[in-house]
Scaffold this active site. Structure first.
Site, PDB file in Angstrom:
ATOM      1  N   GLU A   1     -12.035  -4.804  -4.920  1.00  0.00           N
ATOM      2  CA  GLU A   1     -12.591  -3.478  -4.601  1.00  0.00           C
ATOM      3  C   GLU A   1     -11.901  -2.359  -5.401  1.00  0.00           C
ATOM      4  O   GLU A   1     -12.413  -1.241  -5.467  1.00  0.00           O
ATOM      5  CB  GLU A   1     -12.419  -3.170  -3.096  1.00  0.00           C
ATOM      6  N   ASN A   2     -10.737  -2.649  -5.972  1.00  0.00           N
ATOM      7  CA  ASN A   2      -9.952  -1.591  -6.637  1.00  0.00           C
ATOM      8  C   ASN A   2     -10.482  -1.185  -8.021  1.00  0.00           C
ATOM      9  O   ASN A   2     -10.033  -0.181  -8.586  1.00  0.00           O
ATOM     10  CB  ASN A   2      -8.479  -1.994  -6.780  1.00  0.00           C
ATOM     11  N   TRP A   3     -11.441  -1.936  -8.568  1.00  0.00           N
ATOM     12  CA  TRP A   3     -11.923  -1.616  -9.922  1.00  0.00           C
ATOM     13  C   TRP A   3     -12.649  -0.287 -10.000  1.00  0.00           C
ATOM     14  O   TRP A   3     -12.839   0.263 -11.092  1.00  0.00           O
ATOM     15  CB  TRP A   3     -12.838  -2.735 -10.442  1.00  0.00           C
TER      16      TRP A   3
ATOM     17  N   ASP B   1       0.832  -1.210   0.000  1.00  0.00           N
ATOM     18  CA  ASP B   1       0.000   0.000   0.000  1.00  0.00           C
ATOM     19  C   ASP B   1       0.865   1.258   0.000  1.00  0.00           C
ATOM     20  O   ASP B   1       2.011   1.238   0.450  1.00  0.00           O
ATOM     21  CB  ASP B   1      -0.911  -0.029   1.242  1.00  0.00           C
TER      22      ASP B   1
ATOM     23  N   ARG C   1     -11.592   2.478  -9.005  1.00  0.00           N
ATOM     24  CA  ARG C   1     -10.654   3.606  -9.162  1.00  0.00           C
ATOM     25  C   ARG C   1     -10.799   4.226 -10.551  1.00  0.00           C
ATOM     26  O   ARG C   1     -11.310   3.590 -11.470  1.00  0.00           O
ATOM     27  CB  ARG C   1      -9.222   3.117  -8.954  1.00  0.00           C
TER      28      ARG C   1
ATOM     29  N   ASN D   1       1.313   3.560  -2.771  1.00  0.00           N
ATOM     30  CA  ASN D   1       1.890   4.074  -4.029  1.00  0.00           C
ATOM     31  C   ASN D   1       1.413   5.496  -4.304  1.00  0.00           C
ATOM     32  O   ASN D   1       2.190   6.359  -4.731  1.00  0.00           O
ATOM     33  CB  ASN D   1       1.481   3.191  -5.215  1.00  0.00           C
ATOM     34  N   GLY D   2       0.119   5.727  -4.053  1.00  0.00           N
ATOM     35  CA  GLY D   2      -0.458   7.053  -4.302  1.00  0.00           C
ATOM     36  C   GLY D   2       0.186   8.102  -3.408  1.00  0.00           C
ATOM     37  O   GLY D   2       0.558   9.191  -3.864  1.00  0.00           O
TER      38      GLY D   2
HETATM   39  C1  IPE Z   1      -5.223  -2.923  -0.548  1.00  0.00           C
HETATM   40  O1  IPE Z   1      -4.915  -1.578  -0.676  1.00  0.00           O
HETATM   41  C2  IPE Z   1      -5.181  -3.595  -1.875  1.00  0.00           C
HETATM   42  C3  IPE Z   1      -3.866  -3.678  -2.525  1.00  0.00           C
HETATM   43  C4  IPE Z   1      -2.727  -3.358  -1.966  1.00  0.00           C
HETATM   44  C5  IPE Z   1      -3.874  -4.159  -3.870  1.00  0.00           C
HETATM   45  P1  IPE Z   1      -6.045  -0.442  -0.778  1.00  0.00           P
HETATM   46  O2  IPE Z   1      -5.363   0.851  -0.782  1.00  0.00           O
HETATM   47  O3  IPE Z   1      -6.957  -0.736  -1.902  1.00  0.00           O
HETATM   48  O4  IPE Z   1      -6.829  -0.704   0.589  1.00  0.00           O
HETATM   49  P2  IPE Z   1      -7.853   0.167   1.400  1.00  0.00           P
HETATM   50  O5  IPE Z   1      -9.031   0.364   0.503  1.00  0.00           O
HETATM   51  O6  IPE Z   1      -7.190   1.456   1.739  1.00  0.00           O
HETATM   52  O7  IPE Z   1      -8.167  -0.648   2.613  1.00  0.00           O
HETATM   53  C1  IPE Z   2      -1.434   0.437  -3.444  1.00  0.00           C
HETATM   54  O1  IPE Z   2      -1.240   1.803  -3.395  1.00  0.00           O
HETATM   55  C2  IPE Z   2      -1.668  -0.059  -4.851  1.00  0.00           C
HETATM   56  C3  IPE Z   2      -3.027  -0.566  -5.110  1.00  0.00           C
HETATM   57  C4  IPE Z   2      -3.985  -0.626  -4.230  1.00  0.00           C
HETATM   58  C5  IPE Z   2      -3.311  -1.010  -6.477  1.00  0.00           C
HETATM   59  P1  IPE Z   2      -2.452   2.842  -3.340  1.00  0.00           P
HETATM   60  O2  IPE Z   2      -2.784   3.239  -4.746  1.00  0.00           O
HETATM   61  O3  IPE Z   2      -3.587   2.273  -2.560  1.00  0.00           O
HETATM   62  O4  IPE Z   2      -1.791   4.046  -2.588  1.00  0.00           O
HETATM   63  P2  IPE Z   2      -2.490   5.048  -1.539  1.00  0.00           P
HETATM   64  O5  IPE Z   2      -3.140   4.211  -0.478  1.00  0.00           O
HETATM   65  O6  IPE Z   2      -3.489   5.859  -2.321  1.00  0.00           O
HETATM   66  O7  IPE Z   2      -1.367   5.874  -1.027  1.00  0.00           O
HETATM   67 MG    MG Z   3      -4.116   2.389  -0.582  1.00  0.00          MG
END
Ligand code: IPE
Ligand code: IPE
Ligand code: MG
Length: 231
Positions: free
Chosen positions: A65-67, A18, A69, A20-21
Site C-alpha cells: 500500500e505504500n507505493w 511506524d 506515497r 518515521n514521519g
Molecule cells: C505500515 O505502516 C507499513 C510499514 C511500517 C512499512 P503505515 O504507516 O503504512 O500504515 P497505515 O497505513 O498507517 O496503517
Molecule cells: C513508517 O513510518 C515507515 C513506512 C511506512 C515506510 P511512516 O512514514 O508511516 O510514519 P508516519 O506514520 O507518517 O508518522
Molecule cells: Mg505510518
C-alpha cells in the site's frame, strides 16, 4: 529459495516500524530524515535483538500500500533499503542471516525495483553462512496477497487446502508463528502484516515513534512474554 539451515532457536518477534514521519515532523525536519533515522534505528534493534533470545526478527519495511506515497519519499525509502541490505559486515559480525518476504519479483503485480532486488539477493547470499538470528525484511509486502498466492498454489493440486498446506506455500514457509508483534507510534492496527502468522501473538503497542524505539523499549516488549507465558 534455499532452506534455512540450521533453523534458529528462540522466539519470533515482528515489528511494524511506524512513525518515521511523525518523528521528523516533531523536530521540524523533512519526512525523509525520519526514514533515515528509522533505518539507523533498525540497525541498532537488530544488534540488540541478536543478543537476546530472538531467533527470528521480521520487520515491515515497505507495504504493497505504500507505493502511493510521494515519489521523492518512495525514492528515498528505496535508497535506504539498499543501505540496509548493504550492511553485510555488521550483519556478519552479529551472525545474522537475511531473508526477504514480499511479492515475488517475477509476478506481474510485483513492484520491487531491480536495484533493490539485487541488494536483497546479495544480502541473502552474503549472510547465508551465518547461524544466528534470521532477519526478514518485508518489502513490497502485503499479507492478503501472500495468503491469496499461497491458497492458489495449494489449490493446483487439492480442492480443500489444509492449514499446514497453506503455511507451506507462504512466502517463507520455514518462518514460525509470531510470538510477539510490536507496533510503534501509537497506532493499534495490523495494516496487512503477517495476518497468517500472528494467530496467537502477543501484541505490544507503544507511543514511541520507530526512530525512538530503543533497547529498553525492546526489552519491555519482550517482558510481555515473561509475564504472559503461553499456556
Ligand atoms: C505500515 O505502516 C507499513 C510499514 C511500517 C512499512 P503505515 O504507516 O503504512 O500504515 P497505515 O497505513 O498507517 O496503517
Ligand atoms: C513508517 O513510518 C515507515 C513506512 C511506512 C515506510 P511512516 O512514514 O508511516 O510514519 P508516519 O506514520 O507518517 O508518522
Ligand atoms: Mg505510518
Amino acid at each position: 529459495m534455499a532452506v534455512i539451515d540450521p533453523l534458529p532457536s528462540g522466539i519470533h518477534v515482528a515489528c511494524i516500524m511506524d512513525g518515521n514521519g511523525r518523528w521528523a515532523r516533531r523536530r521540524g525536519l523533512p519526512r525523509t530524515d525520519g526514514h533515515t533515522a528509522g533505518e539507523e534505528n533498525l540497525a541498532e534493534v537488530v544488534r540488540h535483538a541478536a543478543k537476546r533470545n530472538v531467533g527470528w526478527l521480521t520487520v515491515f519495511g515497505f507495504s504493497t500500500e505504500n507505493w502511493i506515497r510521494p515519489r521523492a519519499e518512495v525514492r528515498h525509502i528505496l535508497s535506504l533499503h539498499k543501505k540496509l541490505f548493504g550492511r553485510i559486515e555488521e550483519l556478519n559480525a552479529n551472525n545474522v542471516r537475511v531473508r526477504w518476504i514480499g511479492r515475488p519479483f517475477d509476478e506481474p503485480e510485483a513492484k520491487t525495483p531491480s536495484v533493490v532486488q539485487k541488494a536483497i539477493r546479495q544480502a541473502i547470499e552474503d549472510t547465508a553462512h551465518n547461524t544466528g538470528m534470521v532477519l526478514t525484511v518485508a518489502f513490497d509486502y502485503g499479507s492478503r496477497a501472500e495468503i491469496v498466492r499461497a491458497v492458489n498454489t495449494v489449490r493446483r493440486s487439492h480442492t480443500s487446502p489444509s492449514v499446514e498446506e497453506i503455511s507451506s506455500a507462504t512466502y517463507l514457509p520455514q518462518m514460525p508463528p509470531v510470538d510477539l508483534l510490536i507496533r510503534t507510534s501509537g497506532e493499534s492496527r495490523i495494516s496487512n502484516f503477517l495476518l497468517w502468522q500472528i494467530p496467537s501473538a502477543r501484541i505490544f503497542f507503544t507511543e514511541r515513534t520507530w526512530p525512538d524505539f530503543d533497547a529498553t523499549e525492546f526489552d519491555a516488549a519482550l517482558a510481555l512474554l515473561d509475564t504472559n507465558p503461553r499456556t
